[in-house]
Structures are given as C-alpha cells and as structure tokens.
Design a protein around this motif. Structure first.
Motif, PDB file in Angstrom:
ATOM      1  N   ALA A 196      12.697   5.959   7.872  1.00 54.77           N
ATOM      2  CA  ALA A 196      11.333   5.449   7.965  1.00 54.77           C
ATOM      3  C   ALA A 196      10.431   5.638   6.859  1.00 54.77           C
ATOM      4  O   ALA A 196       9.374   4.927   6.742  1.00 54.77           O
ATOM      5  N   ALA A 197      10.796   6.859   6.103  1.00 53.22           N
ATOM      6  CA  ALA A 197       9.772   7.005   4.766  1.00 53.22           C
ATOM      7  C   ALA A 197      10.091   6.043   3.827  1.00 53.22           C
ATOM      8  O   ALA A 197       9.280   5.745   2.983  1.00 53.22           O
ATOM      9  N   SER A 198      10.968   5.100   3.921  1.00 51.31           N
ATOM     10  CA  SER A 198      11.115   3.904   3.148  1.00 51.31           C
ATOM     11  C   SER A 198      10.051   2.954   3.252  1.00 51.31           C
ATOM     12  O   SER A 198       9.725   2.080   2.529  1.00 51.31           O
ATOM     13  N   LEU A 199       9.071   3.043   4.221  1.00 52.99           N
ATOM     14  CA  LEU A 199       8.025   2.179   4.704  1.00 52.99           C
ATOM     15  C   LEU A 199       6.922   2.577   3.797  1.00 52.99           C
ATOM     16  O   LEU A 199       5.948   1.751   3.299  1.00 52.99           O
ATOM     17  N   LEU A 200       6.791   3.858   3.298  1.00 53.02           N
ATOM     18  CA  LEU A 200       5.579   4.404   2.603  1.00 53.02           C
ATOM     19  C   LEU A 200       5.225   3.629   1.123  1.00 53.02           C
ATOM     20  O   LEU A 200       4.412   3.376   0.766  1.00 53.02           O
ATOM     21  N   PRO A 201       6.424   3.589   0.349  1.00 54.66           N
ATOM     22  CA  PRO A 201       6.291   2.813  -0.863  1.00 54.66           C
ATOM     23  C   PRO A 201       5.682   1.493  -0.852  1.00 54.66           C
ATOM     24  O   PRO A 201       4.911   0.969  -1.490  1.00 54.66           O
ATOM     25  N   ALA A 202       6.176   0.828   0.293  1.00 48.03           N
ATOM     26  CA  ALA A 202       5.690  -0.606   0.422  1.00 48.03           C
ATOM     27  C   ALA A 202       4.114  -0.397   0.795  1.00 48.03           C
ATOM     28  O   ALA A 202       3.462  -1.333   0.318  1.00 48.03           O
ATOM     29  N   LEU A 203       3.791   0.424   1.520  1.00 50.15           N
ATOM     30  CA  LEU A 203       2.439   0.388   1.973  1.00 50.15           C
ATOM     31  C   LEU A 203       1.614   0.760   0.750  1.00 50.15           C
ATOM     32  O   LEU A 203       0.427   0.281   0.546  1.00 50.15           O
ATOM     33  N   THR A 204       1.984   1.672  -0.103  1.00 44.15           N
ATOM     34  CA  THR A 204       1.375   2.048  -1.345  1.00 44.15           C
ATOM     35  C   THR A 204       0.899   0.940  -2.244  1.00 44.15           C
ATOM     36  O   THR A 204       0.058   0.541  -2.731  1.00 44.15           O
ATOM     37  N   LEU A 205       2.189  -0.054  -2.572  1.00 44.50           N
ATOM     38  CA  LEU A 205       2.067  -1.053  -3.402  1.00 44.50           C
ATOM     39  C   LEU A 205       1.248  -2.205  -2.642  1.00 44.50           C
ATOM     40  O   LEU A 205       0.413  -2.958  -3.222  1.00 44.50           O
ATOM     41  N   LEU A 206       1.322  -2.320  -1.362  1.00 42.07           N
ATOM     42  CA  LEU A 206       0.511  -3.254  -0.681  1.00 42.07           C
ATOM     43  C   LEU A 206      -1.121  -2.898  -0.817  1.00 42.07           C
ATOM     44  O   LEU A 206      -1.631  -3.748  -1.222  1.00 42.07           O
ATOM     45  N   ARG A 207      -1.199  -1.845  -0.645  1.00 45.63           N
ATOM     46  CA  ARG A 207      -2.836  -1.206  -0.726  1.00 45.63           C
ATOM     47  C   ARG A 207      -3.210  -1.513  -2.144  1.00 45.63           C
ATOM     48  O   ARG A 207      -4.339  -1.814  -2.269  1.00 45.63           O
ATOM     49  N   ARG A 208      -2.408  -1.254  -3.209  1.00 41.15           N
ATOM     50  CA  ARG A 208      -2.915  -1.774  -4.516  1.00 41.15           C
ATOM     51  C   ARG A 208      -3.261  -3.286  -4.574  1.00 41.15           C
ATOM     52  O   ARG A 208      -4.281  -3.812  -5.196  1.00 41.15           O
ATOM     53  N   ARG A 209      -2.457  -4.162  -3.956  1.00 40.29           N
ATOM     54  CA  ARG A 209      -2.531  -5.504  -4.015  1.00 40.29           C
ATOM     55  C   ARG A 209      -3.775  -5.798  -3.275  1.00 40.29           C
ATOM     56  O   ARG A 209      -4.619  -7.107  -3.655  1.00 40.29           O
ATOM     57  N   VAL A 210      -4.246  -5.189  -2.283  1.00 41.49           N
ATOM     58  CA  VAL A 210      -5.353  -5.750  -1.586  1.00 41.49           C
ATOM     59  C   VAL A 210      -6.605  -4.817  -1.691  1.00 41.49           C
ATOM     60  O   VAL A 210      -7.520  -4.558  -1.038  1.00 41.49           O
ATOM     61  N   GLY A 211      -6.771  -4.275  -3.103  1.00 35.85           N
ATOM     62  CA  GLY A 211      -7.652  -3.399  -3.261  1.00 35.85           C
ATOM     63  C   GLY A 211      -9.198  -3.639  -3.103  1.00 35.85           C
ATOM     64  O   GLY A 211     -10.136  -3.119  -3.256  1.00 35.85           O
ATOM     65  N   ASP A 212      -9.309  -5.143  -3.407  1.00 32.52           N
ATOM     66  CA  ASP A 212     -10.487  -5.815  -3.319  1.00 32.52           C
ATOM     67  C   ASP A 212     -11.083  -5.720  -1.838  1.00 32.52           C
ATOM     68  O   ASP A 212     -12.228  -6.252  -1.551  1.00 32.52           O
ATOM     69  N   PHE A 213     -10.036  -5.402  -0.841  1.00 34.22           N
ATOM     70  CA  PHE A 213     -10.530  -5.787   0.529  1.00 34.22           C
ATOM     71  C   PHE A 213     -10.695  -4.334   1.302  1.00 34.22           C
ATOM     72  O   PHE A 213      -9.614  -3.744   1.702  1.00 34.22           O
ATOM     73  N   PRO A 214     -11.771  -3.585   1.227  1.00 29.69           N
ATOM     74  CA  PRO A 214     -12.070  -2.189   1.679  1.00 29.69           C
ATOM     75  C   PRO A 214     -11.602  -2.228   3.133  1.00 29.69           C
ATOM     76  O   PRO A 214     -10.846  -1.088   3.495  1.00 29.69           O
ATOM     77  N   VAL A 261      -7.320   0.573   6.540  1.00 31.29           N
ATOM     78  CA  VAL A 261      -6.265   0.089   7.536  1.00 31.29           C
ATOM     79  C   VAL A 261      -4.851   0.842   7.011  1.00 31.29           C
ATOM     80  O   VAL A 261      -4.331   1.480   7.645  1.00 31.29           O
ATOM     81  N   LEU A 262      -4.452   0.423   5.700  1.00 27.11           N
ATOM     82  CA  LEU A 262      -3.212   0.659   4.990  1.00 27.11           C
ATOM     83  C   LEU A 262      -3.212   2.208   4.851  1.00 27.11           C
ATOM     84  O   LEU A 262      -2.106   2.896   5.222  1.00 27.11           O
ATOM     85  N   ARG A 263      -4.410   2.726   4.379  1.00 23.67           N
ATOM     86  CA  ARG A 263      -4.346   4.314   4.141  1.00 23.67           C
ATOM     87  C   ARG A 263      -4.252   4.919   5.425  1.00 23.67           C
ATOM     88  O   ARG A 263      -3.619   5.909   5.679  1.00 23.67           O
ATOM     89  N   ALA A 264      -4.864   4.691   6.574  1.00 18.33           N
ATOM     90  CA  ALA A 264      -4.916   5.261   7.801  1.00 18.33           C
ATOM     91  C   ALA A 264      -3.404   5.168   8.344  1.00 18.33           C
ATOM     92  O   ALA A 264      -3.012   6.140   8.982  1.00 18.33           O
ATOM     93  N   GLY A 265      -2.944   4.029   8.187  1.00 25.60           N
ATOM     94  CA  GLY A 265      -1.335   4.040   8.699  1.00 25.60           C
ATOM     95  C   GLY A 265      -0.486   4.663   8.131  1.00 25.60           C
ATOM     96  O   GLY A 265       0.308   5.329   8.825  1.00 25.60           O
ATOM     97  N   ALA A 266      -0.461   4.672   6.608  1.00 25.42           N
ATOM     98  CA  ALA A 266       0.265   5.585   5.852  1.00 25.42           C
ATOM     99  C   ALA A 266       0.103   6.960   6.267  1.00 25.42           C
ATOM    100  O   ALA A 266       1.236   7.848   6.315  1.00 25.42           O
ATOM    101  N   ASP A 267      -1.185   7.565   6.459  1.00 24.76           N
ATOM    102  CA  ASP A 267      -1.282   8.924   6.769  1.00 24.76           C
ATOM    103  C   ASP A 267      -0.738   9.447   7.932  1.00 24.76           C
ATOM    104  O   ASP A 267      -0.321  10.465   8.383  1.00 24.76           O
ATOM    105  N   ARG A 268      -0.920   8.422   9.042  1.00 23.12           N
ATOM    106  CA  ARG A 268      -0.300   8.419  10.418  1.00 23.12           C
ATOM    107  C   ARG A 268       0.980   8.698  10.506  1.00 23.12           C
ATOM    108  O   ARG A 268       1.792   9.590  11.081  1.00 23.12           O
ATOM    109  N   LEU A 269       1.785   8.044   9.630  1.00 27.16           N
ATOM    110  CA  LEU A 269       3.245   7.754   9.589  1.00 27.16           C
ATOM    111  C   LEU A 269       3.688   9.060   8.965  1.00 27.16           C
ATOM    112  O   LEU A 269       4.705   9.680   9.195  1.00 27.16           O
TER     113      LEU A 269
END
Length: 361
Positions: free
Chosen positions: A318-336, A341-349
């Motif tokens: 399940a930890a394989s989800l975390l790198p994708a969440l990190t990369l996606l967060r960088r891609r949507v950095g202009d959308f607070p 949402v991505l940070r909270a989801g990654a922290d919860r996971l």
C-alpha cells in the motif's frame, strides 16, 4: 400434503448461506430455486430481497475487495442475483396492485452498480407503488424526458461510486427544476447522507427499507422555484475542481512518466502493470476532483484507505501509493485546496500504515 409444504422454513440467515453457496458454485437454477421455495413457504418477498439477495450481493463485493473471488466470479454472481430478483418479481407473493403513487428509480449516469436500485424498485412495488425502473447509467437528459412524459411523484437516484457525485448533483437539480422531488441513496452519498444534504436532495435513506418507510410516512413536497442550484456551492468558484477534472488525462500521463524517472523499478513493469498503474492514478485524480467538488478531505482519505486494503489483498504494498501522491501534489501546486487534500490523504495513509506495521510486530 406435499413434502414442499411441510418442509421447515429456513431463516433468512440460513437461506442467504444457501443462496451464497449456489452462487459461488455458479448454479443459477439452485440459487433461483431457493428464492422461489422461500416465497412458496411464506417468507416475505421484502425479506428475501433485502436479507437474502441483498446480503449475498454485499458479500460478493466484500469477497472481491479481499481478493477471494475474481472479477469474473463477481460479475457472474451479480448476474445471478439480478436474475433471482427478476424471478421473485414474477412470483404471486410479490405481485401487488399499485395503490400509492408513481416513482422513477434510476442509477446516476456512469453508475453501473444497478442491483441496489433494482432492490429498491422491487421493495417499492411490493409496498404498492407504481415503479418505473430505468436501470444503470441513465443519462440525465433521458431521465428528465422520462419525468416529463410520466410525471412521477418522486425520483429515486442510486449511486455507489462517490466520483459520480457531480453528475448526481446535476441530475438532482434538473429533476427539481421540473418540479419533481428527489430522494437519493447508496454509498456514494457518504456516511449519514452527508453529500445528499450538500447537493440539495429532498431526501436520503441508508437502505431500501428505510426509503420505503419514509416515502410511506410522508410525501415529499414539490420543489419550489429557485431551489438550490449547482452554483450555490461557493467553494467551486476557485475553479480547482473544473481544471483538475478536465486535466485528468494529462495529469495521469505526467505523473506516470515521473514515476518511471524517479523509480527505476517502474520502468521494468509489464504492459499490464503499466495499464493498472495508469488506472490507479486515474482513480486517484478522479477522487481528488470529487473531494474538491464536495470540499471534503475525508472523501479522498477514505478512498485511499480503501485502495490500500484492496492493494494489500492483492500482494501490492500500500505504501506504493505515497510516491504517486507526492508527485501529483507537485503537479497541482498552484491549487491550494488540492494540495491540502493530497497532503491530508497522504498523512492519513502514512499513519494507518505505521499503525498496521506496529501491530504486526
């Protein structure tokens, strides 16, 4: 007196186990036969629908998620359950003359899990409603055309998939605009129907029996002009939902490419593994967009935990989800809001995975 009429009546628990065994053996005649014999023996059709067929279908979903049955088995089981419902509907015990009003039952466009809606439709028929059951994936314009033609007292919308909530909102609003109240149900509408209220539905029920009880208790009033519209969700004015939803194919391509660059093991994936990874990324972005639409971080976090369980059952960390969440967060950095949402989801996971690791030691 025949042996059938003197045989003991099975409890619904025992009957559900009997039908489950037949479904898993792919023995449709036995499954349907069990249902019909129960009706012959005096078990109420509503109990058979909800406490037998509905329970078996719920177990089908649980077994698929736990990787104990295949997709093919899940599809076969669902098809058998649907045919069991059809057989039940033709049994004299389930035939009731309409004496209440008219109700249209349909699944939201894009929702292919039709059995919950079918169960509701049959329960309402047993309770004396004139029911128009439209089935899975009903496009909103066609639903509205049907409403104009038939003039139902209520539209009942079903959805199991949270990502269909934006479409559900448009459908609710369209039905109300022509003066028809809408009651909704299904897992998509969240714990306690939280998203039903957000999207302005006239009613929500956690299950078919409660929906039938509520509709019998009090008729839903006709919506008044100026009922809630889609634009009444102020958080949508930042356009984050729209831009991310429209940009989903591009985001999936870019994150997948970055995964290959950052993690060499991904480059060695088979074509099937790449396709599965792309599908997972697409689901992540789609649920992110839905969380932005509802302005609810919990929706995305719950999806991640469910996905983690499904991956774990299939031998994928399940930890394989975390790198994708990190990369996606960088891609949507202009959308607070999306970043939050991505940070909270990654922290919860991460917390969940650490807790599970600690319990395993």
């Amino acid at each position: 007196m025949s042996s059938q009429s003197t045989s003991p009546v099975l409890s619904t628990d025992a009957l559900a186990e009997e039908v489950w065994g037949s479904v898993m053996a792919l023995d449709e005649p036995a499954a349907v036969g069990s249902v019909l014999r129960a009706l012959d023996d005096g078990v109420g059709p509503e109990s058979v629908l909800l406490e037998v067929i509905g329970r078996v279908q719920g177990r089908v979903g649980e077994e698929w998620a736990a990787n104990r049955i295949s997709v093919a088995q899940e599809h076969a089981a669902t098809a058998m359950n649907e045919r069991a419902v059809a057989a039940l509907a033709l049994h004299p015990a389930a035939r009731t003359e309409p004496r209440r009003g008219r109700i249209t039952v349909a699944c939201v466009d894009g929702e292919w899990h039709a059995l919950p809606a079918r169960l509701l439709a049959e329960v309402l028929r047993v309770r004396g409603w004139h029911v128009d059951y439209l089935g899975a994936q009903v496009p909103t314009p066609h639903l509205i055309a049907h409403v104009h033609r038939t003039g139902p007292d209520v539209v009942a919308l079903s959805s199991s998939i949270p990502t269909r909530l934006p479409v559900a909102h448009a459908t609710i609003t369209a039905c109300q605009a022509v003066g028809t109240p809408v009651v909704v149900g299904g897992a998509a509408f969240g714990p306690g129907g939280r998203y039903a209220r957000l999207l302005g539905a006239d009613g929500w029920a956690p299950d078919a029996r409660t929906a039938a009880d509520d509709l019998a208790r009090r008729p839903l009033p006709r919506p008044r002009p100026g009922h809630q519209a889609i634009d009444d969700l102020p958080h949508l004015k930042d356009q984050e939902y729209t831009l991310i939803a429209r940009g989903r194919p591009r985001l999936v391509r870019e994150v997948l490419a970055e995964l290959e660059d950052a993690y060499p093991a991904v480059r060695d994936y088979t074509e099937e593994q790449r396709e599965r990874t792309a599908e997972d990324l697409s689901h992540i972005v789609e649920f992110l967009a839905t969380a932005l639409y509802t302005d609810d971080e919990e929706l995305f976090g719950g999806f991640l935990l469910w996905t983690a369980d499904v991956l774990h059952a299939r031998g994928v960390p399940a930890a394989s989800l975390l790198p994708a969440l990190t990369l996606l967060r960088r891609r949507v950095g202009d959308f607070p809001r999306a970043v939050a949402v991505l940070r909270a989801g990654a922290d919860r996971l991460t917390r969940t995975l650490l807790t599970a690791a600690g319990n395993a030691e």
